[in-house]
Design an enzyme around this catalytic site. Structure first.
Site, short mmCIF file in Angstrom:
data_model
loop_
_atom_site.label_atom_id
_atom_site.label_comp_id
_atom_site.label_asym_id
_atom_site.label_seq_id
_atom_site.Cartn_x
_atom_site.Cartn_y
_atom_site.Cartn_z
N ASN A 1 110.06 63.99 55.62
CA ASN A 1 109.25 62.77 55.64
C ASN A 1 108.06 62.96 54.70
O ASN A 1 107.15 63.72 55.00
CB ASN A 1 108.72 62.50 57.06
CG ASN A 1 109.68 61.63 57.83
OD1 ASN A 1 110.38 60.78 57.25
ND2 ASN A 1 109.76 61.86 59.13
N GLY B 1 101.06 76.89 64.12
CA GLY B 1 101.09 78.35 64.08
C GLY B 1 102.49 78.93 64.07
O GLY B 1 103.47 78.24 64.34
N GLU B 2 102.54 80.19 63.72
CA GLU B 2 103.80 80.96 63.73
C GLU B 2 103.77 81.83 64.98
O GLU B 2 102.98 82.78 65.06
CB GLU B 2 103.88 81.79 62.43
CG GLU B 2 104.86 82.95 62.46
CD GLU B 2 106.28 82.56 62.84
OE1 GLU B 2 106.88 81.73 62.16
OE2 GLU B 2 106.78 83.11 63.86
N CYS C 1 97.48 78.29 60.57
CA CYS C 1 98.66 79.13 60.39
C CYS C 1 98.55 79.91 59.09
O CYS C 1 97.99 79.42 58.11
CB CYS C 1 99.90 78.22 60.35
SG CYS C 1 101.45 79.15 60.29
N CYS D 1 106.31 70.84 73.21
CA CYS D 1 106.14 71.57 71.95
C CYS D 1 104.72 72.13 71.94
O CYS D 1 103.75 71.38 71.99
CB CYS D 1 106.38 70.56 70.84
SG CYS D 1 106.19 71.21 69.24
N GLU E 1 97.34 71.35 68.78
CA GLU E 1 98.12 70.26 69.33
C GLU E 1 99.24 70.71 70.25
O GLU E 1 99.75 71.83 70.12
CB GLU E 1 98.80 69.49 68.19
CG GLU E 1 97.87 68.92 67.21
CD GLU E 1 98.61 68.50 65.95
OE1 GLU E 1 98.01 67.79 65.15
OE2 GLU E 1 99.77 68.90 65.77
N SER F 1 113.50 78.44 61.17
CA SER F 1 113.28 77.41 60.14
C SER F 1 113.80 77.98 58.83
O SER F 1 113.09 78.70 58.12
CB SER F 1 111.77 77.11 60.02
OG SER F 1 111.29 76.61 61.23
N LEU F 2 115.04 77.69 58.51
CA LEU F 2 115.66 78.27 57.33
C LEU F 2 115.34 77.44 56.08
O LEU F 2 114.80 77.93 55.11
CB LEU F 2 117.18 78.40 57.53
CG LEU F 2 117.88 79.25 56.50
CD1 LEU F 2 117.45 80.70 56.58
CD2 LEU F 2 119.39 79.16 56.64
N HIS F 3 115.71 76.17 56.14
CA HIS F 3 115.34 75.16 55.13
C HIS F 3 115.94 75.33 53.74
O HIS F 3 115.94 74.38 52.96
CB HIS F 3 113.82 75.04 54.99
CG HIS F 3 113.12 74.67 56.27
ND1 HIS F 3 113.71 73.92 57.24
CD2 HIS F 3 111.88 74.97 56.73
CE1 HIS F 3 112.87 73.77 58.27
NE2 HIS F 3 111.77 74.41 57.99
N CYS G 1 103.61 68.34 62.83
CA CYS G 1 102.52 69.20 63.30
C CYS G 1 101.36 69.14 62.31
O CYS G 1 101.53 69.06 61.12
CB CYS G 1 102.99 70.63 63.53
SG CYS G 1 103.44 71.54 62.06
N CYS H 1 103.47 77.01 54.67
CA CYS H 1 104.63 76.23 54.18
C CYS H 1 104.14 75.03 53.37
O CYS H 1 103.20 74.34 53.77
CB CYS H 1 105.47 75.74 55.36
SG CYS H 1 106.09 77.09 56.36
N SER I 1 110.44 79.22 68.03
CA SER I 1 110.79 78.65 66.74
C SER I 1 109.96 79.36 65.67
O SER I 1 108.75 79.26 65.64
CB SER I 1 110.48 77.15 66.75
OG SER I 1 110.71 76.61 65.48
N CYS J 1 103.87 71.44 55.04
CA CYS J 1 103.25 71.37 56.36
C CYS J 1 101.76 71.07 56.27
O CYS J 1 101.03 71.70 55.51
CB CYS J 1 103.48 72.69 57.08
SG CYS J 1 102.53 72.85 58.59
S1 SF4 Z 1 105.53 74.77 59.28
FE1 SF4 Z 1 104.95 76.10 60.99
S2 SF4 Z 1 105.03 78.16 60.07
FE2 SF4 Z 1 104.94 76.75 58.36
S3 SF4 Z 1 102.72 76.56 57.87
FE3 SF4 Z 1 103.27 74.89 59.28
S4 SF4 Z 1 102.75 75.69 61.32
FE4 SF4 Z 1 102.91 77.46 59.91
#
Ligand code: SF4
Length: 356
Positions: free
Chosen positions: A300, A169-170, A119, A112, A86, A224-226, A343, A123, A201, A126
């Protein structure tokens, strides 16, 4: 075979003789958005034939597009092997006109962009993570997303946009292709998107943050600390077990930051998990020697998640606490909430998890 979009200008100049043709080709591709060698009027026939055979242009298709009422457009790209990823266009500021109808500010866009199909990071919040990792995108496939978004929206060749590598993805996990992309789209003969307009990011691969910093490309960094403790962060981002909070903070401290810019720390606020004042205070301490800005994001909820959205009240209190201690903090405006905003969600709808 590698797409033409995977080539830096220098590489093309080495491959193609006479080398001035490379600049002409770049001009057709990135200034005129041409997607056929046939249309490149000043390129000789034999070179066009060579290019068509050895440097294919047409590497991706837009197979789905969703337009939100706030101007956000979400795209699903399909690549040559049928895999999908995407990209999202965010309309940050709309066109502004004066009383006489004269345009006094043009639109401002942020793209973006995805760097992988799926990925590895996994996470827990995600949707992309659910499909696992499929493959890295090539530099050409990443560049094409930027180019096609400009083309599809008739964005003038001279109009600059901001790029955030934060789609699927990372980005630092696809390091070489990322660096190549940054340089290709920054080339003034091509898309001419300055590196200071490009933000990486990352979920926080400390050693790659350091490696990127050493290249001193002039890009911006978003982390992305969170969470402020490793237990919760490892629950949210399993990779934290390998690259913990301390290692990330140390890597960021070494990263060369443009004096006019700040390192962005993304903080996904989850009810009763990390939305308390104590967490805000620890966050302030963690970031004390960094020119940082914190972006707070409402979690969300989606189907199957155990996490909950925080209340507006706790979000405001968290933000106010950061500000009272001298940090810059904002709450991210939810763009595109009427379409598949997070995403991985567009792919979910199309029913394609990338493993086609
Ligand atoms: S938030 Fe980003 S880094 Fe984490 S699994 Fe999803 S795509 Fe990968």
């Amino acid at each position: 075979m590698k797409s033409i979009y995977s080539y830096s200008l220098k590489e093309l100049q080495n491959d193609i003789k006479p080398s001035f043709r490379a600049k002409q080709i770049y001009n057709w591709l990135y200034k005129k958005y041409t997607t056929s060698y046939e249309d490149m009027k000043n390129i000789p026939k034999d070179l066009k034939e060579n290019l068509s055979k050895n440097y294919p242009i047409d590497i991706s298709n837009i197979i789905k597009k969703e337009v939100s009422s706030d101007g956000t457009i979400k795209y699903l790209f399909e690549f040559q092997d049928g895999k999908t990823a995407e990209a999202v266009l965010l309309l940050m500021k709309d066109k502004k006109k004066d009383a006489n109808g004269k345009v006094i500010r043009s639109e401002q866009y942020t793209f973006c962009i995805s760097t992988q199909v799926g990925c590895k990071v996994g996470c827990s919040f995600c949707l992309t993570a659910k499909g696992g990792f499929v493959r890295d995108l090539t530099a050409g496939e990443i560049v094409a997303q930027v180019l096609y978004l400009k083309k599809d929206n008739n964005i003038d060749e001279n109009k600059s946009v901001n790029i955030v590598y934060m789609g699927m993805g990372e980005p630092l996990d696809n390091f070489d292709n990322l660096v190549k992309t940054i340089n290709i789209i920054a080339d003034s003969n091509g898309l001419d998107i300055a590196t200071r307009r490009q933000t990486i990011s990352t979920s926080g691969i400390s050693n790659k943050i350091e490696k990127l910093g050493e290249l001193n490309l002039g890009v911006q960094l978003a982390i992305s600390l969170h969470a402020v403790d490793d237990d919760l962060r490892s629950e949210l981002i399993p990779m934290n077990k390998a690259y913990n909070i301390k290692s990330i903070i140390e890597a960021v401290k070494k990263f060369p930051v443009d004096t006019r810019k700040k390192v962005m720390f993304e903080y996904l606020v989850i009810k009763d998990k990390n939305d308390d004042i104590k967490s805000a205070d620890i966050l302030v301490k963690l970031l004390k020697d960094i020119d940082a800005k914190v972006n707070l994001i409402f979690f969300n909820p989606f189907e199957g998640t155990a996490y909950e959205r925080p209340s507006n009240n706790s979000m405001m209190k968290f933000k106010d606490r950061l500000i009272s201690k001298g940090l810059i903090a904002t709450i991210r405006e939810s763009k595109g909430i009427d379409i598949s905003a997070a995403c991985g969600q567009l792919k979910e709808k199309v029913g394609n998890n990338g493993n086609t």
